[in-house]
Design a protein around this motif. Structure first.
Motif, mmCIF file in Angstrom:
data_model
loop_
_atom_site.group_PDB
_atom_site.id
_atom_site.type_symbol
_atom_site.label_atom_id
_atom_site.label_comp_id
_atom_site.label_asym_id
_atom_site.label_seq_id
_atom_site.Cartn_x
_atom_site.Cartn_y
_atom_site.Cartn_z
ATOM 1 N N GLN A 163 13.990 67.987 -8.402
ATOM 2 C CA GLN A 163 14.830 67.455 -9.481
ATOM 3 C C GLN A 163 15.827 66.428 -8.946
ATOM 4 O O GLN A 163 16.035 65.381 -9.562
ATOM 5 C CB GLN A 163 15.608 68.586 -10.168
ATOM 6 N N SER A 164 16.434 66.726 -7.793
ATOM 7 C CA SER A 164 17.446 65.806 -7.237
ATOM 8 C C SER A 164 16.828 64.447 -6.897
ATOM 9 O O SER A 164 17.458 63.400 -7.071
ATOM 10 C CB SER A 164 18.093 66.411 -5.992
ATOM 11 N N ARG A 174 16.141 62.615 -10.214
ATOM 12 C CA ARG A 174 17.431 62.240 -10.805
ATOM 13 C C ARG A 174 17.986 60.977 -10.137
ATOM 14 O O ARG A 174 18.414 60.042 -10.809
ATOM 15 C CB ARG A 174 18.425 63.399 -10.662
ATOM 16 N N GLU A 192 17.321 62.385 -16.744
ATOM 17 C CA GLU A 192 18.316 62.415 -15.655
ATOM 18 C C GLU A 192 19.286 63.587 -15.845
ATOM 19 O O GLU A 192 19.655 64.269 -14.904
ATOM 20 C CB GLU A 192 19.091 61.089 -15.640
ATOM 21 N N CYS A 244 17.595 67.079 -15.252
ATOM 22 C CA CYS A 244 17.318 67.338 -13.828
ATOM 23 C C CYS A 244 18.638 67.574 -13.095
ATOM 24 O O CYS A 244 18.925 66.936 -12.082
ATOM 25 C CB CYS A 244 16.590 66.152 -13.205
ATOM 26 N N VAL A 303 10.650 69.467 -10.604
ATOM 27 C CA VAL A 303 10.415 68.954 -11.960
ATOM 28 C C VAL A 303 8.974 68.443 -11.967
ATOM 29 O O VAL A 303 8.519 67.817 -11.017
ATOM 30 C CB VAL A 303 11.426 67.845 -12.351
ATOM 31 N N ALA A 339 11.650 70.772 -16.327
ATOM 32 C CA ALA A 339 12.582 71.138 -15.260
ATOM 33 C C ALA A 339 13.152 72.505 -15.612
ATOM 34 O O ALA A 339 13.876 72.647 -16.588
ATOM 35 C CB ALA A 339 13.702 70.108 -15.157
#
Length: 368
Positions: free
Chosen positions: A129-130, A133, A203, A206, A212, A225
């Motif tokens: 996710q990071s 994002r 964005e 996440c 994700v 996510a």
């Protein structure tokens, strides 16, 4: 329908689903959140372009479904005391209790709520996710808002073997970010365009840790996510062939500290405003760049040390476009490449892997 749920969990789910609720619609149900309780509690917002569904752990005593005004339901839950919310619905009459507070409000028929599109998964990609994002945050600024080329009002997602590349263009600049994917299913190479409005919501969803997954369907894209799912339509059309658009055999190379250059531009930009527009005049010398601008208020000048010789190149930029690229660049040191005063400036990491490329087109300068 009857269920009980922790207030904090319910508040978070309502605010997530509310992001896709239509602000104004001829169909009243679309200004609401669809609440479905069966094995789990699901809250859905859908504005016919983007749909977001949040799943919450809850104790479900009686299954059922109903639509409630997103604004009113959200306000009620937010203002409730920190306790367990007990939700009971009989026909369309809803009773919401929490601590000493109690509300009775009217809901609407769930049949009036448009159905979320089902995504027939053709290909999928999974990453942290990071990572997704940051990729969105560092390219979204260059998405076009010009509706005459709808395909450029979104970002291109291009999957190639192990890599995901996200590209945004708006006719004046280009932003590209590349990351390794954790898992790819289906074709080894595929691409699709996601609307910018949906990406700003992706964005936000996440926001945690963990993976994700992005599923590509024939007409829609699904992002999952954690317990949140976002579905949006794909943008159709011919996206700019970006590889050919980025000039790479540039004779002039300089290196600079990202923060130092950004600070110089920010200082000079203090006399530029929406009403008083003026380009930055940049002269790249040996070991230094001189930045000046002039508006009706006055003029400003600054110098920034650089590594390399700019051969006296004089080039003009829109200050906002150049600052956006420098703010987004995920590196402390950058390499700027030029070929002439009318060719684009290419911004790359000074060291390490080329996991980002920004391109900013110059503006014509009036003669001094």
């Amino acid at each position: 329908m009857k269920f009980s749920c922790e207030k904090a969990l319910l508040t978070a789910a309502v605010s997530i689903a509310s992001r896709a609720v239509a602000a104004k619609s001829s169909i009243p149900a679309m200004e609401g959140i669809l609440i479905e309780a069966d094995t789990r509690l699901r809250l859905t917002g859908y504005n016919l372009e983007t749909g977001i569904q949040a799943t919450v752990p809850a104790e479900i005593k009686q299954p059922g479904s109903l639509v409630l005004s997103a604004r009113l339901f959200g306000e009620i839950i937010r203002k409730m005391p920190d306790d367990v919310v007990v939700f009971t619905a009989k026909d369309y009459m809803v009773n919401i209790k929490c601590g000493m507070s109690e509300f009775n409000i009217l809901g609407t028929d769930p049949e009036e709520f448009p159905e979320l599109p089902t995504v027939d998964q053709q290909n999928s990609i999974t990453l942290e996710q990071s990572a997704l994002r940051s990729m969105i945050a560092q390219t979204l600024f260059a998405v076009s808002d010009n509706e005459s080329r709808p395909v450029h009002t979104g970002s291109l997602f291009e999957v190639d073997h192990k890599d995901l590349t996200v590209v945004s263009v708006d006719g004046y600049r280009l932003a590209l970010r590349r990351e390794k994917a954790d898992k790819i299913e289906g074709s080894e190479q595929f691409s699709f365009v996601v609307p910018g409005s949906a990406l700003s919501e992706v964005e936000k969803i996440c926001s945690g840790e963990g993976p994700v997954t992005v599923n590509q369907g024939a007409r829609h894209i699904l992002f999952q996510a954690g317990d949140t799912v976002l579905v949006c339509r794909r943008l159709e059309g011919e996206f700019l062939p970006y590889r050919n658009a980025i000039p790479r055999n540039n004779p002039i190379h300089i290196q600079c500290d990202t923060r130092t250059l950004l600070s110089s531009i920010e200082r000079v930009s203090l006399i530029i405003s929406e009403k008083l527009k003026s380009p930055l005049r940049c002269v790249f010398g040996d070991g230094v760049v001189d930045i000046t601008t002039k508006t009706a208020i006055g003029d400003a000048a600054d110098q920034c040390p650089v590594d390399g010789d700019g051969q006296g190149l004089e080039i003009g930029f829109n200050n906002k476009y150049l600052m956006d690229a420098l703010k987004a660049a995920p590196a402390d040191k950058l390499r700027l490449e030029f070929s002439s005063s009318v060719a684009p400036c290419v911004i790359l990491p000074a060291e390490g892997e080329e996991n980002f490329v920004y391109m900013v087109l110059p503006v014509r300068l009036k003669a001094n």
